[in-house]
Every structure is written in structure tokens, then in C-alpha cells.
Design an enzyme around this catalytic site. Structure first.
Site, PDB file in Angstrom:
ATOM      1  N   HIS A  26      52.623  49.186  34.292  1.00  0.00           N
ATOM      2  CA  HIS A  26      52.379  48.850  35.689  1.00  0.00           C
ATOM      3  C   HIS A  26      53.277  49.685  36.585  1.00  0.00           C
ATOM      4  CE1 HIS A  26      55.985  46.484  36.895  1.00  0.00           C
ATOM      5  NE2 HIS A  26      56.077  46.220  35.608  1.00  0.00           N
ATOM      6  N   CYS A  27      52.845  49.831  37.853  1.00  0.00           N
ATOM      7  CA  CYS A  27      53.683  50.474  38.865  1.00  0.00           C
ATOM      8  C   CYS A  27      53.976  49.431  39.935  1.00  0.00           C
ATOM      9  CB  CYS A  27      52.997  51.720  39.430  1.00  0.00           C
ATOM     10  SG  CYS A  27      51.420  51.382  40.225  1.00  0.00           S
ATOM     11  N   ALA A  28      54.156  49.838  41.170  1.00  0.00           N
ATOM     12  CA  ALA A  28      54.563  48.896  42.213  1.00  0.00           C
ATOM     13  C   ALA A  28      53.483  47.881  42.561  1.00  0.00           C
ATOM     14  CB  ALA A  28      54.971  49.659  43.467  1.00  0.00           C
TER      15      ALA A  28
END
Length: 478
Positions: A26-28
């Protein structure tokens, strides 16, 4: 039970089960899946999950927009499905197995420039601010600039160039560092290589372009021009990849007990030689050819057509990831012509996407749940971050996305027709006007109005005439 137990179970079912997951990170704001079989994922059902704000496939990854709660959701997903956590880099490596050669090249370009974007944006803002105080006659009845009447602002103008020069003149250092970081090689060697391309003992690239004759390294049997590659993109990319690949190959053959001495020497020295003898001149010619082609296309009699096509298709390029190529082209244009006439159209495309979201807010003004997604998406879009707007709203309904493409195209035509040039890449939204050269700020402001008005009007028109191109009537705005 966790906070998102039900939603996680639904997501696992709709993407084909946990056995269909190769990796997930995942990212932000997004979950990044690499699926074994993308066809098993039911995107419509995934997007119907309450917490999901949109989904798309890019660079071999199936990405799902969750928002600020993504880390919590991700942890519950890992726990429920009994999966191993993967880093974004591991996910990217796995995703490349699903890409064509061209897609892999684009993916690599994106990963090179992504770490540099914050510095480039800061540089654009600084140059934009220097525009305002140093180039616009706003004092004494429009006859003098702020720097001409104030020693303080003259000092600020002079001082800020220190940062602008560090970012743009010495850009090759950032590029070669980014490549070494991405390739997992010795980053300090990448930095040193970049410095050898912009060393003060080399004749400045701009001076060479102006006709000055460079000094030479004289080896008796051969001479090599002492040319710097300040602000040049392609020479730095070619040299950076040569260094990284050479280091990786040499590591395979050199015993570990002498690798610290032998590997850096055998990697760096040959690369610097080849960079100045072969890659630099070739990269210079390639870069000049690309920038001349784009600049000539935009300033020719058919510039309006080039602008119309680019403005219309830029947003779809973002979906495919091909838009990363424009960073290199913009930077090359800045190096060759002292500005870029391509980047203003990118800023206009972002504004157009935000305007289409504004229209959807207007059409769905009674839908509180929709506004929770669309209002933040519009704000971020106008500030240059288009992902929530494009994937969370416009592509979901289709017709706002098309309306934004039409508005972007028309705004781009006006921008090119009036010769708008930006000093640099900047914030790709409303603040982008700060990066525009002062002589063209009014023209760009009109282009911005077109990018705001046309998508809004066309989105409302499509909706009222029921030209919404959606199979799901439940998704239509009131």
C-alpha cells in the site's frame, strides 16, 4: 472483529480469492495488488464496496483507492488472508512480469523521476516567485519591478537562484542518484557520476550551445571535449544505467573480500570515460532532437492540432503511466529553450479534471456520501494531485472524464496559439500560473478559465441530455 472485517471479506471474494494474490502493498491512499489473473477481479463489485473510492490497473498493478484509512485496512487484509507483507518495491518487481517491453521502460522512467518531483516542484515554485518579483512591472504605475525599487526583494531574488540552480542545473546528479537507488547499487557512486557530468571545470552546457569552444582533455593520441551536461536529462539517464548495470555485473565476478575496492573502481572510472566520450554526445543529440521536435510541433502552423491531441489524450496517458515521459521532455525543453510550452497543457488538464468533479458536486449536491469523496478530490486536483478526482469520480461515471478531456483540449489549443511558455515544471493545478513566464500569464489565465468553464458545462450538458455512457443507471447523477 476488526473495523473493516466485512469489507475485507468482500474484497477478497471480488478479486478472486486470496489465492489470486501474488503480492499486495500500500501507499498513502491505495492498495497495490499484483494479481495472478486480473480477469478474476470484478471491478464493478470492488468499487461497490463502501470504503472503496475507485480502482484502476496501472503498471501491472491492480490498485484500489481506500483513502487515509488504507494502512488500517491493509493490516486487516493481511491478517485475515494470512498474507505476507510486501514492500512497494517488491510489488513493482512482481508487477513488471505482466508488462510489455514498452511498459517496463515507462515504469522505469516513472521510478527515476518520482523521487525527484518534490525538488522539481519546489524549483518551479521558486522560479515562479522570482518571476513575480523580478519580471513583472507592478510598481510605480507599472514601470518597475519589485526588485528594482527594493533592495530587500532584490536580495531575495538573487538568493533564491541558489536553490533554483541547485535543482535544475545540477539535475543530472539527482537522476544518476535515483537510478542507482532504484537499481539497488551504490548510491554514492551515482552521486559522484552525476557530479562528473556537471563539474565546474567543464564548459557549461549552455555556453556550448551558445557557440563557445570547449577546452579538451588531451591524451596525445586523442582529445575529448570538456563539456558539461547541466540540466541535461538523457545523458544522465544513459550514464546512470551504464554505471548501475556495470556494477551489478562486476559484483558477480569479484570475490566479496575485495569487492569494496575493486567494484567501485571498475564501475565508476569506465562509466565516466564512456559518459564523456560516447553517451554524453549521443544523449545531447537525442535530447536536442526530441525537444526540437516537440517545440517545432507546438510552434508550427499545425501547433493547434498538436495541442488539441495532446490536451485531449493527456489524462488517458496518466491512466497508462505513459505521462511519466513528459517529465523528461519538459526538462529537456527547459534546457534547450529556457522554458517549456508542453507543461502548461499538463497543468490545464489537471484543472479540467477538477472542474468536471465540481460539476459532479453540483449535480449530486443532495448526496452527502458522494460529496465526502468528491469535494476533497476536487481540492486536491486543483492543487495538482489528480488521482482521487480521476479514479474516484470521473472514471467512475465516464462522462465527466470525457468532458474534462474536451475542456483540456480546448484550453491547450488556446495556450499554444498564444505562445504560452513556462519557466519550469511547477504545481500542476491552479498554482501552476506562478511558473508561467510573465509575458504569458494573462493568456494562461484565460486558458485556465477555459479549462474551468468547458468541463463544468459539458459535464452538466451530458448529464441533462442523459449522454452519460454508463450501463448502471443507479450511478447517474440526479
Amino acid at each position: 472483529m476488526g473495523k473493516y472485517t466485512t469489507e475485507v471479506q468482500e474484497l477478497l471474494e471480488y478479486i478472486g480469492g486470496k489465492e489470486n494474490i501474488a503480492t499486495v502493498s500500500h501507499c498513502a491512499t491505495r492498495l497495490r495488488f499484483v494479481l495472478k489473473d486480473n480477469k478474476k477481479a470484478d471491478m464493478e463489485k470492488v468499487e461497490a464496496i463502501k470504503i472503496v473510492k475507485g480502482s484502476f490497473t496501472q503498471a501491472g498493478q491492480f490498485q484500489i483507492i481506500i483513502g487515509n484509512e488504507v494502512s488500517t485496512f491493509y493490516n486487516e487484509l493481511i491478517a485475515q488472508a494470512n498474507l505476507d507483507k510486501a514492500s512497494k518495491e517488491e510489488a513493482k518487481v512482481a508487477a513488471r512480469q505482466n508488462l510489455t517491453l514498452l511498459q517496463r521502460v515507462i515504469s522505469h522512467l516513472g521510478e527515476i523521476f518520482s523521487p525527484l518531483i518534490p525538488a522539481i516542484v519546489v524549483g518551479g515554485l521558486i522560479l515562479g516567485f522570482r518571476n513575480v518579483i523580478g519580471d513583472i512591472n507592478m510598481m510605480n504605475g507599472g514601470t518597475q519591478t519589485l526588485t528594482q525599487v527594493s533592495q530587500f526583494w532584490a536580495g531575495v531574488h538573487h538568493f533564491l537562484w541558489l536553490i533554483g540552480e541547485a535543482i535544475f542545473f545540477f539535475l543530472p546528479v539527482g537522476i544518476t542518484w535515483s537510478i542507482s537507488k532504484k537499481m539497488g547499487t551504490t548510491q554514492i557512486l551515482g552521486i559522484v557520476l552525476g557530479i562528473t557530468l556537471v563539474s565546474p571545470q567543464l564548459l557549461n552546457a549552455y555556453a556550448v550551445a551558445g557557440g563557445e569552444i570547449p577546452p579538451v582533455w588531451d591524451f596525445g593520441f586523442a582529445q575529448v571535449n570538456m563539456i558539461g551536461y547541466q540540466a541535461q536529462v538523457i545523458p544522465a539517464i544513459l550514464a546512470g544505467f551504464l554505471l548501475a548495470n556495470l556494477e551489478l555485473k562486476i559484483r558477480d565476478y569479484v570475490p566479496s573480500y575485495v569487492s569494496m575496492i575493486v567494484v567501485p573502481f571498475l564501475s565508476l572510472v569506465p562509466t565516466v570515460i564512456v559518459a564523456h566520450v560516447v553517451l554524453g554526445p549521443i544523449g545531447w543529440v537525442l535530447g536536442a532532437a526530441i525537444s526540437n521536435f516537440v517545440y517545432s510541433g507546438l510552434t508550427s502552423a499545425f501547433g493547434w492540432l498538436f495541442a488539441a491531441v495532446f490536451g485531449f489524450f493527456y489524462a488517458p496517458l496518466v491512466i497508462t503511466g505513459l505521462h511519466h515521459m513528459t517529465n523528461a521532455i519538459d526538462l529537456q525543453l527547459m534546457s534547450e529553450f529556457g522554458g517549456t510550452n508542453l507543461w502548461p497543457m499538463i497543468a490545464l488538464s489537471n484543472i479540467a479534471q477538477g472542474s468536471a468533479v465540481l460539476a459532479m458536486i453540483y449535480l449530486n449536491k443532495e448526496n452527502e456520501e458522494e460529496k465526502q469523496v468528491s469535494i476533497p478530490a476536487a481540492i486536491s486536483c486543483f492543487l495538482g494531485v489528480t488521482e482521487p478526482a480521476m479514479f474516484g469520480i470521473n472514471l467512475k461515471y465516464v462522462y465527466p472524464f470525457l468532458a474534462a478531456m474536451i475542456g483540456s483540449s480546448l484550453a491547450g489549443v488556446f495556450s499554444v496559439a498564444t505562445g504560452v511558455m513556462a519557466n519550469s515544471i511547477g504545481v500542476g493545478g491552479l498554482p501552476g500560473i506562478l511558473s508561467i513566464q510573465p509575458a504569458y500569464m494573462i493568456s494562461f489565465a484565460i486558458s485556465m478559465l477555459i479549462a474551468l468553464a468547458v468541463p463544468f458545462a459539458v459535464t452538466v450538458f451530458f448529464n441533462k441530455r442523459n449522454l452519460t455512457f454508463s450501463k448502471d443507471k443507479k450511478k447517474q447523477a440526479a
